[in-house]
Scaffold this active site. Structure first.
Site, short mmCIF file in Angstrom:
data_model
loop_
_atom_site.label_atom_id
_atom_site.label_comp_id
_atom_site.label_asym_id
_atom_site.label_seq_id
_atom_site.Cartn_x
_atom_site.Cartn_y
_atom_site.Cartn_z
N THR A 1 0.82 -1.23 0.00
CA THR A 1 0.00 0.00 0.00
C THR A 1 0.84 1.27 0.00
O THR A 1 0.31 2.37 0.00
CB THR A 1 -0.92 0.01 1.24
OG1 THR A 1 -0.09 -0.09 2.42
CG2 THR A 1 -1.89 -1.16 1.21
N HIS B 1 14.87 10.86 -9.58
CA HIS B 1 16.15 11.36 -9.08
C HIS B 1 17.07 11.70 -10.27
O HIS B 1 17.00 11.06 -11.32
CB HIS B 1 16.86 10.29 -8.25
CG HIS B 1 16.26 10.02 -6.90
ND1 HIS B 1 15.32 10.83 -6.29
CD2 HIS B 1 16.49 9.00 -6.03
CE1 HIS B 1 14.99 10.32 -5.11
NE2 HIS B 1 15.69 9.21 -4.93
N CYS C 1 17.46 3.77 -4.03
CA CYS C 1 17.02 4.34 -5.30
C CYS C 1 18.06 5.32 -5.88
O CYS C 1 18.15 5.48 -7.10
CB CYS C 1 15.68 5.03 -5.16
SG CYS C 1 15.53 6.18 -3.81
N ARG D 1 21.49 -4.79 2.89
CA ARG D 1 22.26 -4.48 1.67
C ARG D 1 23.77 -4.71 1.84
O ARG D 1 24.44 -5.15 0.91
CB ARG D 1 22.03 -3.02 1.27
CG ARG D 1 20.67 -2.76 0.66
CD ARG D 1 20.48 -1.32 0.28
NE ARG D 1 19.12 -1.05 -0.20
CZ ARG D 1 18.45 0.06 0.07
NH1 ARG D 1 19.00 1.01 0.80
NH2 ARG D 1 17.22 0.22 -0.39
N LYS E 1 25.42 5.35 1.41
CA LYS E 1 24.79 4.28 0.61
C LYS E 1 25.29 4.33 -0.82
O LYS E 1 25.64 3.30 -1.41
CB LYS E 1 23.26 4.42 0.64
CG LYS E 1 22.61 4.02 1.95
CD LYS E 1 21.11 4.28 1.93
CE LYS E 1 20.47 3.94 3.28
NZ LYS E 1 19.02 4.24 3.30
N ASN F 1 12.75 7.17 -9.42
CA ASN F 1 13.20 6.54 -8.18
C ASN F 1 12.21 5.52 -7.62
O ASN F 1 12.56 4.71 -6.77
CB ASN F 1 13.51 7.60 -7.11
CG ASN F 1 12.35 8.52 -6.86
OD1 ASN F 1 12.04 9.35 -7.72
ND2 ASN F 1 11.72 8.42 -5.71
C1 2RA Z 1 15.49 8.95 -0.49
N1 2RA Z 1 16.90 7.27 -1.51
O1 2RA Z 1 15.40 9.43 -1.63
C2 2RA Z 1 16.19 7.61 -0.30
C3 2RA Z 1 15.23 6.54 0.12
N2 2RA Z 1 14.24 6.29 -0.85
O2 2RA Z 1 15.01 9.49 0.52
#
Ligand code: 2RA
Length: 349
Positions: A11, A254, A129, A99, A225, A327
């Site tokens: 959801t 993004h 992402c 990860r 990350k 993203n």
């Molecule tokens: C963000 N990449 O954009 C991180 C988690 N989705 O906040």
């Protein structure tokens, strides 16, 4: 028999995209179970054109499940992915919980698909992402030239912070929209938007040089990350990576400006041809015609879009380029779906 699939987190912002992807990609599954928190249980959602009731997350929902996609907060994945795996499911987890675990593969099918098979815990991790918005294109260039350094600036959409981020951006835009008196004096936008939502500063009419949580040395979790996931996916433990992650007033998609240094001299036209010929990558690169990727054109699409490809003026071994990726799609749901399809193919032989 076609594998039984569970979608945990059905959801949420990513879960909603996942149902669209499952309804439009080649159907490789038998039963699909939709799972969410108890407060969402009982809702009916459409997947593959069928109204499907959402089940409350509980151990028994994984009985008979072959593949379980997770898109839930890290803590929920940390608790529940092992439960699903213990009941026989192969888990594809989009959280950050696993990860960087050495016994959990971090997979981008276009870059390291073979890693899917080495899953001693029955868990496969989906990258963040921001990493996913660049790594397919960067991996193609690495294959050709041998990557040794990345300098990255990200321009991240509000939906990276989930539905709360999306709502906050729209609310802020409503408050500032049309008021041409704003944006001229210190703090005037901050005063106008009021409620900031999940962001530490106003997002409308602004950019926010922060995403995630504070880590050692002033780095954000998001920046670490990008560095650590790129190293793991590309199999380059010593890759030099400096990322600065910035939130921008875009709903979804993004973008990243990347300076990539390779072991060998690069050529602009050759690099453009490599990118144009890479699966999952689309090259849009004609600055004379103002042809380059932008979030407004990329949102809702699956590929990694690349443009502004230049050989660095001061380093013949370096390229500068600009990338965009949705993203919620390749950055999350699509990559998860692609990994699950690899597992489904393996299970059905
Ligand atoms: C963000 N990449 O954009 C991180 C988690 N989705 O906040």
């Amino acid at each position: 028999r076609k594998p039984t699939l569970a979608v945990v987190g059905a959801t949420g912002a990513v879960g909603t995209v996942m149902l669209d992807i499952l309804s439009t990609r080649r159907d490789v599954y038998g039963e699909i179970r939709l799972v969410a928190s108890a407060r969402s249980a009982g809702r009916k959602l459409s997947v593959r054109g069928e109204q499907t009731e959402v089940l409350a997350l509980a151990p028994e929902v994984f009985d008979g499940v072959d593949i379980a996609m997770f898109d839930v907060p890290d803590a929920v994945s940390a608790s529940w992915a092992p439960v699903a795996a213990a009941r026989g499911a192969v888990v594809v987890d989009n959280s950050g919980a696993f990860r960087m675990e050495s016994d959990v593969p971090l997979v981008v099918p276009e870059v390291n698909a073979d890693a899917v098979r080495d899953r001693p815990r029955g868990i496969i991790a989906n990258p963040n992402c921001t990493t996913l918005s660049m790594i397919v294109a960067i991996g193609a260039l690495h294959d050709q030239y041998g990557l040794n350094e990345l300098v990255v600036a990200s321009y991240q959409a509000a939906s990276g912070a989930g539905q709360e981020g999306i709502d906050a951006l729209y609310d802020q835009l409503e408050r500032v929209g049309g008021d041409r008196e704003l944006g001229h004096r210190p703090g005037d936008v901050r005063s106008a938007v009021g409620e900031l939502g999940p962001f530490p500063a106003p997002l409308a009419l602004n950019v926010v040089p922060w995403a995630g949580s504070l880590q050692d040395g002033g780095w954000s979790s998001e920046e670490l990350k990008v560095r650590n996931e790129s190293r793991k996916i590309l199999g380059l433990p010593d890759l030099r990576v400096a990322a600065t992650c910035v939130r921008v007033p875009v709903v979804t998609t993004h973008s990243l400006a990347v300076h990539a240094v390779f072991d060998a001299p690069v050529d602009q036209r050759e690099a453009q041809a490599i990118l144009a010929g890479s699966p999952g990558v689309v090259l849009v690169d004609d600055p004379e015609g103002y042809e380059f990727p932008t979030p407004a054109d990329v949102v809702g699409t699956d590929p990694t879009w690349v443009g502004r490809v230049r050989r660095s003026l001061d380093d013949p071994n370096a390229l500068d380029l600009f990338l965009c990726g949705d993203n919620l799609r390749k950055g999350a749901a699509l990559n998860t779906a692609q990994i699950a399809e690899l597992v489904a193919a393996e299970l059905t032989g």
